[in-house]
Enzyme design. Sequence first.
Site, short mmCIF file in Angstrom:
data_model
loop_
_atom_site.label_atom_id
_atom_site.label_comp_id
_atom_site.label_asym_id
_atom_site.label_seq_id
_atom_site.Cartn_x
_atom_site.Cartn_y
_atom_site.Cartn_z
NE ARG A 58 5.22 -13.55 20.47
CZ ARG A 58 6.46 -14.09 20.37
NH1 ARG A 58 6.62 -15.38 20.44
NH2 ARG A 58 7.50 -13.33 20.18
CE1 TYR A 111 -17.86 -22.10 15.58
CE2 TYR A 111 -15.61 -21.94 14.81
CZ TYR A 111 -16.77 -21.34 15.21
OH TYR A 111 -16.84 -19.97 15.25
CG ASP A 183 -13.95 -28.53 19.67
OD1 ASP A 183 -14.32 -28.22 20.82
OD2 ASP A 183 -14.03 -27.76 18.70
CE LYS A 208 -18.30 -20.44 20.90
NZ LYS A 208 -17.84 -21.46 19.97
#
Length: 396
Positions: A58, A111, A183, A208
């Site tokens: 992590r 988005y 973004d 994407k």
Amino acid sequence: MKTNDKGFNTKLIHAGAFDDEFGSATVPIYQTSTFRFKSAQHGADCFSGKSDGYIYTRIANPTIRAFEQNIAELENGYDGIATSSGMAAITTVHMALLGAGSHIISSDAIYGPARGVLEQDFSRFNVEATFVNTSKIENIIQAIKPNTKVLYIETPANPTMEITDIAACSKIAKEHNLILVVDNTFCSPYLQKPLDLGADVVLHSITKFINGHADIVGGVIVTKEVELYKKIRHSMVYMGCNMDPTQAFMVLRGVKTLALRIERAQENAIKVAEFLESHPEVEWIKYPGLKSHPQYELAKKQMNGFGSMMSFGLKGGYEAGKKLMDHVHLALLAVSLGGVETLIQHPASMTHAAVSKEHKLAAGITDDLIRFSVGIEDVEDIIEDLNNGLLSIYNK
Ligand SMILES: *Cc1c(COP(=O)(O)O)cnc(C)c1O
């Protein structure tokens, strides 16, 4: 491998890769949750930062670090922070940069869930958000308040394809002490490098273009400076939204062909856009590579190509659009974008369903808007598929 002095295509293949004792040609999947310390002292040194050895996945993992360094070089940033999804990248940045009583200005067409998380979740912690059309710089200036901390933009905007001037936003952000977050999902660093244009943080849904093969979900954040990097990395580690080593392996594979995929997709996209623009059933189309796009000149200046995303509306409105979506066969009727396959979807009822009707209309997400992500199939086949779908509208 450090490839800072090399060209973009060389970086795609080699940046972040490291040599292992077996001479692996690719970065292997280190599918382990934890790492053995050489001694108690080594363990203590890893935690105190005296040693940069791995501790726990992590926190960091070799496969994930390879991807983080790869994307950092592609974006000309300090370093990368890989996350489990694009939304995890967004919420991590908000968690790191916002707090009770702070205010964020965001593009209104973004988005859907990126807007939703501010309206429905961060609002519960007294974080205030104002959504404006950031393609008009004066809207941003008017929205600035004494407690504004972050300017968050998406360009081209999803799904309206409006373009925001990143350099102009950077100037305003510096004047008012705001952190500019971009973004960059719709472009990837191949088409646009926000950090070079003055942004402080760039983030992606790597689901994407960057991965490009519709087989994993993931996200990444890159900062320009080290201090912001540490702050955001801390939030990622504490919220626990790290990328998984297998995700990192997949995206390291996908990213290698980013330039080739985007070149082919945008070569197809301009032909598809010209076909749609001249079709009698099409009421309007927004594609940054068409001269009819209101910000064609800005797109040309700020982007290194026009990409493969477009939106359009039909004369018959939503009903006609529904018929089209039900009668295309090559184009997948699916959300997501930026993959090798052509996708079609209806934002008002799908990706942006969670945004209220009033806010959708204010942001230009009209009911007739269809979003189209052009893939790398033969363009003749994509156009034939669209043509057949459009013909179905007349066949009642
Ligand atoms: C898909 C998308 C996201 C969210 O990414 P996930 O990987 O689905 O969590 C954020 N921003 C943009 C522009 C997107 O297209």
